[in-house]
Design a protein around this motif. Structure first.
Motif, PDB file in Angstrom:
ATOM      1  N   SER A   1       7.809  13.669 -19.401  1.00 19.86           N
ATOM      2  CA  SER A   1       7.271  12.599 -20.281  1.00 19.86           C
ATOM      3  C   SER A   1       7.944  11.299 -19.875  1.00 19.86           C
ATOM      4  N   SER A   2       8.875  11.082 -19.143  1.00 24.89           N
ATOM      5  CA  SER A   2       9.606   9.903 -18.620  1.00 24.89           C
ATOM      6  C   SER A   2       8.777   9.368 -17.111  1.00 24.89           C
ATOM      7  N   THR A   3       8.664   8.235 -16.999  1.00 27.50           N
ATOM      8  CA  THR A   3       8.182   7.334 -15.731  1.00 27.50           C
ATOM      9  C   THR A   3       9.231   7.654 -14.715  1.00 27.50           C
ATOM     10  N   TYR A   4      10.261   7.240 -14.921  1.00 26.84           N
ATOM     11  CA  TYR A   4      11.521   7.149 -14.147  1.00 26.84           C
ATOM     12  C   TYR A   4      12.882   7.829 -14.457  1.00 26.84           C
TER      13      TYR A   4
ATOM     14  N   THR B   1      14.107   8.410  -7.328  1.00 29.51           N
ATOM     15  CA  THR B   1      14.591   7.129  -7.413  1.00 29.51           C
ATOM     16  C   THR B   1      14.149   6.259  -6.157  1.00 29.51           C
ATOM     17  N   PHE B   2      13.880   6.886  -4.959  1.00 28.31           N
ATOM     18  CA  PHE B   2      13.517   6.134  -3.689  1.00 28.31           C
ATOM     19  C   PHE B   2      12.105   5.952  -3.758  1.00 28.31           C
ATOM     20  N   LEU B   3      11.270   6.757  -4.449  1.00 22.23           N
ATOM     21  CA  LEU B   3      10.000   6.386  -4.488  1.00 22.23           C
ATOM     22  C   LEU B   3       9.793   5.450  -5.585  1.00 22.23           C
ATOM     23  N   THR B   4      10.616   5.334  -6.478  1.00 23.63           N
ATOM     24  CA  THR B   4      10.582   4.337  -7.716  1.00 23.63           C
ATOM     25  C   THR B   4      10.822   2.916  -6.975  1.00 23.63           C
ATOM     26  N   MET B   5      11.923   2.999  -6.198  1.00 18.43           N
ATOM     27  CA  MET B   5      12.191   1.560  -5.613  1.00 18.43           C
ATOM     28  C   MET B   5      11.048   1.265  -4.618  1.00 18.43           C
ATOM     29  N   CYS B   6      10.518   1.999  -3.991  1.00 21.09           N
ATOM     30  CA  CYS B   6       9.540   1.289  -2.859  1.00 21.09           C
ATOM     31  C   CYS B   6       8.095   1.212  -3.837  1.00 21.09           C
ATOM     32  N   SER B   7       8.025   1.617  -5.070  1.00 16.94           N
ATOM     33  CA  SER B   7       6.840   1.321  -5.715  1.00 16.94           C
ATOM     34  C   SER B   7       6.847  -0.121  -6.371  1.00 16.94           C
ATOM     35  N   ASP B   8       8.023  -0.638  -6.566  1.00 11.39           N
ATOM     36  CA  ASP B   8       8.038  -1.751  -7.120  1.00 11.39           C
ATOM     37  C   ASP B   8       8.418  -3.065  -6.201  1.00 11.39           C
ATOM     38  N   ASP B   9       7.606  -3.865  -6.026  1.00 10.04           N
ATOM     39  CA  ASP B   9       7.727  -5.022  -4.867  1.00 10.04           C
ATOM     40  C   ASP B   9       9.131  -5.794  -4.981  1.00 10.04           C
ATOM     41  N   LYS B  10       9.670  -6.207  -6.110  1.00 11.87           N
ATOM     42  CA  LYS B  10      11.079  -6.620  -6.391  1.00 11.87           C
ATOM     43  C   LYS B  10      12.254  -5.391  -5.733  1.00 11.87           C
ATOM     44  N   LYS B  11      11.907  -4.455  -6.335  1.00  8.56           N
ATOM     45  CA  LYS B  11      12.913  -3.423  -5.955  1.00  8.56           C
ATOM     46  C   LYS B  11      13.092  -3.092  -4.573  1.00  8.56           C
TER      47      LYS B  11
ATOM     48  N   GLU C   1       0.897  -1.263  -0.055  1.00 12.58           N
ATOM     49  CA  GLU C   1       0.078  -0.045  -0.033  1.00 12.58           C
ATOM     50  C   GLU C   1       0.946   1.192  -0.216  1.00 12.58           C
ATOM     51  N   VAL C   2       1.886   1.101   0.781  1.00 11.46           N
ATOM     52  CA  VAL C   2       2.736   2.416   0.919  1.00 11.46           C
ATOM     53  C   VAL C   2       3.476   2.392  -0.647  1.00 11.46           C
ATOM     54  N   GLY C   3       3.811   1.323  -1.268  1.00  6.05           N
ATOM     55  CA  GLY C   3       4.176   1.305  -2.611  1.00  6.05           C
ATOM     56  C   GLY C   3       3.528   2.010  -3.640  1.00  6.05           C
ATOM     57  N   LEU C   4       2.055   1.807  -3.512  1.00  8.80           N
ATOM     58  CA  LEU C   4       1.086   2.414  -4.289  1.00  8.80           C
ATOM     59  C   LEU C   4       1.057   3.975  -3.974  1.00  8.80           C
ATOM     60  N   SER C   5       1.117   4.331  -3.001  1.00 10.50           N
ATOM     61  CA  SER C   5       1.068   5.687  -2.528  1.00 10.50           C
ATOM     62  C   SER C   5       2.563   6.498  -3.058  1.00 10.50           C
ATOM     63  N   CYS C   6       3.719   5.713  -3.134  1.00  9.45           N
ATOM     64  CA  CYS C   6       5.099   6.064  -3.657  1.00  9.45           C
ATOM     65  C   CYS C   6       4.710   6.246  -5.207  1.00  9.45           C
TER      66      CYS C   6
END
Length: 304
Positions: free
Chosen positions: A290-293, A250-260, A174-179
């Motif tokens: 225009s980019s996601t990450y 970068t940090f938010l991206t890591m948290c939003s991906d379960d594997k990362k 859930e935190v990842g979705l918020s990230c």
């Protein structure tokens, strides 16, 4: 089971009339007067839209508001939301506010019911024969709406307690979705953001992890990194060219991906290492709306 004994289960019961009916095979329902299929705004995925969807939007939005109020302090659990006991009064107050808004929106909906019905029929006059006799009367529709919530304290039977590891994974998801939502907002933002404002946007995630950690090592590891990130954000204005912008993204991206996220839990990725990597002379991440990450892997310390 510290988690169970330290939380209250909030069960929401929200019911809204859909304004739709299941499509029939009868030719007078499937086809218009000229033999053509009704447009998608009237017939979609086998459902006939017999009432203007926009008229229901204010009511449907209250469901999302109630869920957000629960998720801000708790986590999905057993068909409801497990909220820490210390926050339950605040959550109840927010739900009461949402309920009052729901009842007000429902009254307005019912006041406008006949007008919306006739406007929708007039707008789709060719298919009036599909809709007019299938819209329930105002009183029947009114009875199809409901908003209430109940509170429960749980006492699991010995040997059948919930899996705390699964609960922790749910909280982190859930935190990842918020990230993910926050990173999207940052990428879409056109103006610089103050460091204090940025930290304030991270505060609800920190609070949620803190209050629902109950000593779980996985959550505590992620919580520690969130705190390290917040402490590294300066009070100055931060735009997309600022090095802190790429760090936060970068940090938010890591948290939003379960594997990362597992790299954070394992200690392979940390805010300290990220900052050290950026200060060692690596190029700053190139970020654009225009980019996601961030697109420069070296700027991430090769964590991607």
């Amino acid at each position: 089971m510290e988690f169970i004994h330290g939380t209250t289960l909030v069960h929401l019961k929200m019911r809204c009339w859909s304004g739709e009916k299941k499509a029939s095979r009868d030719s007078d329902i499937r086809l218009g007067t000229d033999g053509n299929m009704p447009p998608q705004k009237l017939l979609d995925l086998g459902r006939k839209k017999i009432f203007p969807p926009k008229a229901l939007d204010p009511l449907l939005s209250k469901r999302k508001s109630a869920e957000r109020a629960c998720l801000a302090e708790g986590t999905r659990f057993m068909g409801g939301f497990a909220v820490r006991d210390e926050a339950i009064d605040d959550v109840v107050a927010k739900l009461e506010t949402v309920k009052a808004g729901f009842e007000s929106a429902l009254q307005q909906f019912l006041n406008d019911f006949d007008r919306n019905k006739e406007d929708w029929i007039a707008e789709n006059e060719e298919y009036a024969h599909i809709m007019r006799d299938q819209v329930p009367d105002r009183e029947t529709v009114a009875s199809a709406f409901k908003f209430e919530f109940k509170l429960y304290k749980m006492q699991p039977l010995e040997g059948f307690e919930p899996d705390e590891a699964e609960i922790a994974d749910q909280i982190l998801h859930e935190v990842g979705l918020s990230c993910r939502e926050m990173s999207d907002r940052l990428l879409e933002r056109k103006r610089a953001i103050g460091g204090k404002t940025l930290c304030k946007q991270l505060d609800p995630l920190v609070t949620k992890l803190d209050t629902l950690s109950f000593g779980n090592g996985r959550i505590l590891r992620v919580l520690g990194e969130f705190r390290a990130l917040c402490s590294s954000i300066p009070a100055e204005r931060i735009d997309q060219d600022h090095p802190v912008f790429g760090r936060v993204l970068t940090f938010l991206t890591m948290c939003s991906d379960d594997k990362k996220l597992e790299r954070i839990v394992s200690g392979e990725f940390s805010v300290t290492k990220l900052i050290a990597g950026l200060q060692s002379g690596n190029a700053q991440p190139q970020v654009s709306p225009s980019s996601t990450y961030p697109t420069t892997a070296s700027a991430m310390g090769a964590y991607f």
